[in-house]
Each structure stands twice: as structure tokens, then as C-alpha cells.
Enzyme design. Structure first.
Site: not given
Ligand code: NDP
Length: 273
Positions: A16, A67, A103
Site C-alpha cells: 500500500k 529489512k 514502525d
Molecule cells: P515474525 O514472524 O517476526 O514474528 C511472529 C510472532 O508471532 C512471534 O512472536 C511468534 O512467536 C508469534 N507466533 C507466530 N505463530 C504463532 C503461533 N502459532 N502461536 C503463538 N505465537 C505465534 O513476524 P513480525 O513480528 O514481523 O510480524 C507480526 C505481525 O505484525 C505480522 O502478521 C504483520 O502483519 C504485522 N505487522 C504490522 C505492521 C503494521 O504496520 N500494521 C508492521 C509490521 C508487522 P515465536 O517467537 O514463538 O516464534
């Protein structure tokens, strides 16, 4: 001269950012050319070089999965980018390239826009991935009373807490150790798969604010869950997306665009998609 900007990612067609920045530019009356560039996974640095070869290329956004490449490519990093260990904004300063991460500013500015206070509040941050890493020091700098990080992997939560060591953060991997919170931020990717974090209404009170970083064309499951508990101040991450873009725009051009009209327009666009 038309100032040139771009966003690099793979995939990129869904981004976007070109739309958001064209709305910002129109609003502040600046002519810009903002392209979406599909990066080459084996050598995105060449894509950065090619783009910035043009003297009118003043800045770029960088999204998944580049990134960390951007953080290595730039000449210097801001404190925010060092904390995030990632760069989503490249700023050209003469021929020196600075990497920043906007962010966290995007999240905190959106929380405050929505009247979701952080100062002196008990905050639950769910998730400890890249998005949480980008926002953690901004949350701490907003002076909450307490921040609990709930994450499936305790190691990742502990690593996150080291981004900005402090006395008010506790890392938790078991739901029964949680308290009751004024503000709950879901920074996991669970909503993308229509899954809920393992919290329940014991962890909220009547005035708890709930924020899901994920946004969709309809309420995310987490937003829907919070609304079903009767909570009033509940939002998804669309405003964070616009807020981080607004901060990039400011870093490049020194102008702060109005985010409200852009969030409204994007929401309509999302609902119609
Ligand atoms: P990452 O893949 O780096 O991290 C994912 C996180 O979710 C980790 O803490 C992971 O836990 C947890 N997780 C994933 N699957 C599960 C599960 N089944 N059960 C429990 N915990 C789970 O992703 P990001 O941090 O980069 O992004 C996270 C979300 O934030 C994304 O979906 C993205 O869409 C959104 N986002 C939105 C932004 C915005 O501007 N609105 C900007 C950036 C991101 P673990 O550490 O245990 O693996």
C-alpha cells in the site's frame, strides 16, 4: 525536479506504500514519483544501488524480506534501527545513506491518535518477532507502568526485552502468569491465520484498550474477540501502517502529512478489495 522514492520487497504488488505516499504528497503539495520495486533475493543491494544512482532518488522504504539487507547496506543506523536490527526507511543525506526503523513511531503515534494511553498503564505485548522488536523501545520510552511480554518462545521474549533493558518488563510464556491490563497489543502473526492468542477476559477490564498490529479488509479475529468482550477502544494495525509511512515521509521531506484522511481512504479501499 520530481523527487524519487521507492519501496523494495518480495512480493511487492500488494504494498500500500505507493498509494499512501501519493496521498501524502498530494496533501502537502509536493510532486513525487514513488515506485514499488520487486527486489532480487540473491542481490537486493544491486537494486538499492541502481535506484540510488539517480541523483533525484532521495529515499526508500524496505519491507519483507529485505529489512536486514538494508540495515547492512546503509552507511549508518539510527538508534531505532539498531534496536530493531532492521531498516524500513533509507534516507539519502548527500551521498551518505542512513537507515531508520519507523514502525515503533508508527505504532505509538497510532495508539495515541486512538486515545490508547501508554504512560503509567499496564501493557501486555503479545509476540516477540520483528514487529515487536521494532516497537519495543518506543513503547518503553512512552513510560508505561509495566510491560509484560507474552510469547510462545520465552527465549525470543527475553531477547526482545534486552533491546531496551528496564525494570518494568517481565517475560512470560504461560497464560496463568498474566495479570489484568490497560492496553493489550497483539504483535504476533496469529490473526493472519485467524488464530487467537491464548488470553481471555480475566486479562481485561471494562476500559482495556486492544490493538492488533495485523489489519485486514474486515475485523481481525483478535479485534472481533475484543469487541465481543464489550471492549470499546479496539483497533487493527492500519493506522500503524500509515503512521510508519508518515514518519518516513517526514524524514525524507520534512513535512508531516495528515494521517486521518489517508487512514479513512485506505479503510474504504480495503473494504472494497
Ligand atoms: P515474525 O514472524 O517476526 O514474528 C511472529 C510472532 O508471532 C512471534 O512472536 C511468534 O512467536 C508469534 N507466533 C507466530 N505463530 C504463532 C503461533 N502459532 N502461536 C503463538 N505465537 C505465534 O513476524 P513480525 O513480528 O514481523 O510480524 C507480526 C505481525 O505484525 C505480522 O502478521 C504483520 O502483519 C504485522 N505487522 C504490522 C505492521 C503494521 O504496520 N500494521 C508492521 C509490521 C508487522 P515465536 O517467537 O514463538 O516464534
Amino acid at each position: 525536479m520530481t523527487k524519487k522514492f521507492a519501496v523494495f520487497g518480495k512480493p511487492i504488488a500488494q504494498s500500500k506504500s505507493p498509494l499512501i505516499h501519493s496521498m501524502f504528497a498530494k496533501e502537502v503539495g509536493i510532486d513525487i514519483d514513488y515506485q514499488a520495486i520487486l527486489g532480487n533475493e540473491t542481490n537486493v543491494e544491486e537494486d538499492f544501488e541502481r535506484f540510488f544512482d539517480h541523483p533525484d532518488a532521495l529515499g526508500a522504504n524496505v519491507t519483507m524480506p529485505f529489512k536486514e539487507n538494508a540495515a547492512r547496506w546503509v552507511d549508518s543506523l539510527t538508534d531505532g534501527a539498531k534496536a530493531a536490527e532492521a531498516v524500513n526507511t533509507i534516507i539519502r543525506k548527500d551521498n551518505h545513506f542512513v537507515g531508520d526503523s519507523t514502525d515503533g513511531v508508527g505504532l505509538v503515534s497510532d495508539l495515541l491518535r486512538l486515545d490508547m494511553q501508554i504512560e503509567d498503564r499496564k501493557v501486555l505485548l503479545i509476540g516477540a518477532g520483528g514487529a515487536a522488536r521494532g516497537a519495543f523501545s518506543n513503547i518503553i520510552n512512552a513510560r508505561p507502568a509495566q510491560v509484560d511480554i507474552l510469547n510462545r518462545s520465552l527465549d525470543n521474549a527475553q531477547r526482545l526485552s534486552q533491546v531496551c533493558p528496564n525494570e518494568i518488563t517481565t517475560c512470560i510464556d504461560q497464560v496463568d502468569k498474566l495479570g489484568c491490563y490497560d492496553l493489550i497489543i497483539n504483535a504476533t502473526s496469529l490473526s493472519l491465520n485467524n488464530q487467537l492468542p491464548a488470553i481471555d477476559n480475566k486479562h481485561t477490564h471494562n476500559n482495556t484498550c486492544v490493538y492488533d498490529m495485523v489489519y485486514r479488509n474486515e475485523d481481525t479475529v483478535f479485534v472481533a474477540w475484543a469487541k465481543s468482550q464489550g471492549l470499546q477502544n479496539v483497533a487493527d494495525g492500519l493506522g500503524m501502517l500509515v503512521g510508519q509511512a508518515a514518519e518516513s515521509f517526514y524524514l525524507w521531506l520534512g513535512e508531516r502529512p495528515n494521517v486521518d484522511s489517508v487512514i479513512k481512504a485506505l479503510r474504504i479501499e480495503l473494504q472494497n478489495s
